[in-house]
Motif scaffolding. Structure first.
Motif, mmCIF file in Angstrom:
data_model
loop_
_atom_site.group_PDB
_atom_site.id
_atom_site.type_symbol
_atom_site.label_atom_id
_atom_site.label_comp_id
_atom_site.label_asym_id
_atom_site.label_seq_id
_atom_site.Cartn_x
_atom_site.Cartn_y
_atom_site.Cartn_z
ATOM 1 N N ASN A 113 -21.231 46.639 -25.168
ATOM 2 C CA ASN A 113 -22.054 47.151 -26.286
ATOM 3 C C ASN A 113 -23.225 45.971 -26.547
ATOM 4 N N PHE A 114 -23.637 45.013 -25.754
ATOM 5 C CA PHE A 114 -24.629 44.304 -25.816
ATOM 6 C C PHE A 114 -24.128 43.000 -26.774
ATOM 7 N N ASN A 115 -24.046 43.317 -27.938
ATOM 8 C CA ASN A 115 -23.735 42.490 -29.019
ATOM 9 C C ASN A 115 -25.014 41.397 -29.365
ATOM 10 N N LEU A 116 -26.003 41.943 -29.158
ATOM 11 C CA LEU A 116 -27.394 40.887 -29.596
ATOM 12 C C LEU A 116 -27.533 41.006 -31.074
ATOM 13 N N PHE A 117 -28.100 39.847 -31.592
ATOM 14 C CA PHE A 117 -28.268 39.624 -33.057
ATOM 15 C C PHE A 117 -29.494 40.606 -33.201
ATOM 16 N N PRO A 118 -29.352 41.487 -34.012
ATOM 17 C CA PRO A 118 -30.756 42.496 -34.347
ATOM 18 C C PRO A 118 -31.853 41.716 -35.054
ATOM 19 N N HIS A 119 -31.474 40.774 -35.669
ATOM 20 C CA HIS A 119 -32.741 40.203 -36.541
ATOM 21 C C HIS A 119 -33.032 38.950 -35.742
ATOM 22 N N MET A 120 -32.846 38.844 -34.434
ATOM 23 C CA MET A 120 -33.373 37.624 -33.741
ATOM 24 C C MET A 120 -34.085 38.491 -32.462
ATOM 25 N N THR A 121 -35.224 37.738 -32.091
ATOM 26 C CA THR A 121 -35.994 38.050 -31.028
ATOM 27 C C THR A 121 -35.351 37.807 -29.721
ATOM 28 N N VAL A 122 -35.645 38.243 -28.707
ATOM 29 C CA VAL A 122 -34.848 38.102 -27.300
ATOM 30 C C VAL A 122 -34.934 36.420 -27.237
ATOM 31 N N MET A 123 -35.904 35.866 -27.243
ATOM 32 C CA MET A 123 -36.042 34.276 -27.121
ATOM 33 C C MET A 123 -34.849 33.605 -27.945
ATOM 34 N N ASP A 124 -34.850 34.078 -29.233
ATOM 35 C CA ASP A 124 -33.888 33.423 -30.243
ATOM 36 C C ASP A 124 -32.427 33.658 -29.962
ATOM 37 N N ASN A 125 -32.231 34.965 -29.331
ATOM 38 C CA ASN A 125 -30.851 35.431 -29.054
ATOM 39 C C ASN A 125 -30.467 34.442 -27.844
ATOM 40 N N ASP A 128 -30.277 30.501 -29.162
ATOM 41 C CA ASP A 128 -29.404 30.003 -30.330
ATOM 42 C C ASP A 128 -28.106 29.188 -30.080
ATOM 43 N N ALA A 129 -27.271 29.662 -29.171
ATOM 44 C CA ALA A 129 -25.969 29.013 -28.787
ATOM 45 C C ALA A 129 -26.298 27.527 -28.087
ATOM 46 N N ILE A 131 -28.570 25.787 -28.332
ATOM 47 C CA ILE A 131 -29.104 24.616 -29.364
ATOM 48 C C ILE A 131 -28.032 24.311 -30.561
ATOM 49 N N ARG A 132 -27.438 25.147 -31.141
ATOM 50 C CA ARG A 132 -26.554 24.904 -32.063
ATOM 51 C C ARG A 132 -25.143 24.745 -31.694
ATOM 52 N N VAL A 133 -24.684 25.061 -30.627
ATOM 53 C CA VAL A 133 -23.359 24.964 -30.037
ATOM 54 C C VAL A 133 -23.191 23.827 -29.242
ATOM 55 N N LYS A 134 -24.105 23.561 -28.242
ATOM 56 C CA LYS A 134 -24.003 22.728 -27.322
ATOM 57 C C LYS A 134 -25.004 21.345 -27.932
ATOM 58 N N GLY A 135 -25.796 21.399 -28.728
ATOM 59 C CA GLY A 135 -26.621 20.478 -29.113
ATOM 60 C C GLY A 135 -27.846 20.058 -28.122
ATOM 61 N N GLU A 139 -36.563 21.966 -26.407
ATOM 62 C CA GLU A 139 -37.723 22.182 -25.216
ATOM 63 C C GLU A 139 -37.104 22.537 -23.858
ATOM 64 N N ALA A 140 -35.915 21.890 -23.653
ATOM 65 C CA ALA A 140 -35.295 22.182 -22.314
ATOM 66 C C ALA A 140 -34.627 23.528 -22.364
ATOM 67 N N VAL A 141 -34.085 24.038 -23.461
ATOM 68 C CA VAL A 141 -33.357 25.023 -23.781
ATOM 69 C C VAL A 141 -34.562 26.415 -23.601
ATOM 70 N N TYR A 142 -35.803 26.123 -24.223
ATOM 71 C CA TYR A 142 -36.456 27.319 -24.123
ATOM 72 C C TYR A 142 -37.101 27.487 -22.910
ATOM 73 N N ARG A 143 -37.299 26.485 -22.008
ATOM 74 C CA ARG A 143 -37.718 26.317 -20.714
ATOM 75 C C ARG A 143 -36.588 27.160 -19.993
ATOM 76 N N ARG A 144 -35.465 26.703 -19.942
ATOM 77 C CA ARG A 144 -34.173 27.338 -18.998
ATOM 78 C C ARG A 144 -34.309 28.989 -19.409
ATOM 79 N N ALA A 145 -34.582 29.258 -20.797
ATOM 80 C CA ALA A 145 -34.419 30.675 -21.403
ATOM 81 C C ALA A 145 -35.692 31.368 -20.637
#
Length: 268
Positions: A113-125, A128-129, A131-135, A139-145
């Motif tokens: 059932n997807f489990n996406l965060f409804p209040h976040m955009t696709v890119m933020d979904n 997020d992890a 950046i926050r979990v792996k630190g 810029e690199a995370v957004y490029r890979r996304a």
């Protein structure tokens, strides 16, 4: 007795260590024995498809791999490391929550059932992890996304919210989100079961692409034809046990166990 992974491959090479090795896993809920000594191996780059009737324990087994459910006994190894426990002096000890979180970062999982965060955009979904979990650097995370969104065919949806996407598109975002953590193995729990029939193909095509790229995957699916096409190994579960496993051209075409033949007759 469970032989520690280091001892079980001591006589072989490093290459002999499977990417995923499940050894005699048991799981009980109340009076219901959900898993009954399940053992399963996936080598690096292999795709293993789990098939079987509802209630067979397939999803529970998948959740035990990354300790979303704690098994009663047995061990799960990913890339040679035991998940959720440490081995010392021949005994198993529960790992710390911090270490378990680190281990889970290597195991991507896509749910029904997807489990996406409804209040976040696709890119933020997606970002997020990492950046926050792996630190990792933003810029690199957004490029890979961005690369991952192109890979799943949703580059034009990066600023959309989940409510604006179809079910198939949401599931493809969920796959991109899991891949953004750069996992060693991907787990799929009935990834198309919540989709309308006309949306199933777009998700299966993404999974096929991952298989072609060499990603190790364990896929719980009810799509027998898809399993035959994508799997290196098919394992049939009934009553909490794997009753037959092997190459799809054997298990799905010439099954030995009459319970497998009966299941396939219903499924097809």
């Amino acid at each position: 007795m469970i032989v520690p992974q280091s001892e079980s491959v001591a006589a072989g090479s490093v290459a002999a260590v499977p990417m995923v090795q499940i050894v005699e896993v048991w799981k009980k809920r109340g009076h219901n024995q959900v898993l009954r000594g399940v053992s399963l191996t996936a080598q690096k780059g292999e795709v293993v498809c789990l098939l079987g009737p509802s209630g067979a324990g397939k999803s529970t087994l998948l959740r035990c791999i990354n300790c979303l459910e704690e098994n009663d006994s047995g061990v799960v190894y990913v890339d040679g490391s035991s998940i959720g426990c440490n081995e010392r002096d021949g005994k198993l000890y529960q790992t710390s929550e911090r270490e378990l979180c680190r281990q889970r970062a290597d195991i991507g999982m896509v749910f029904q059932n997807f489990n996406l965060f409804p209040h976040m955009t696709v890119m933020d979904n997606i970002t997020d992890a990492p950046i926050r979990v792996k630190g990792q650097p933003r810029e690199a995370v957004y490029r890979r996304a961005g690369d991952l969104l192109k890979r799943v065919g949703l580059d034009d949806k990066r600023d959309s919210y989940p409510r604006h996407l179809s079910g198939g598109q949401q599931q493809r975002v969920a796959i991109a989100r899991a891949l953004a953590m750069e996992p060693k193995v991907m787990l799929f729990d009935e990834p198309t079961s919540a989709l309308d029939p006309h949306l199933v193909g777009e998700v299966l095509d993404v999974i096929k692409g991952l298989a072609a790229s060499g990603m190790t995957m364990i896929v719980v699916t009810h799509e027998v034809t898809f399993a035959r096409e994508i799997a290196d190994i098919v394992a049939i579960m009934v009553g909490g046990q794997i009753i037959e496993s092997g190459p799809p051209e054997e298990v799905l075409v010439k099954p030995k166990d009459p319970r497998v033949r009966a299941f396939l007759a219903r499924a097809l």
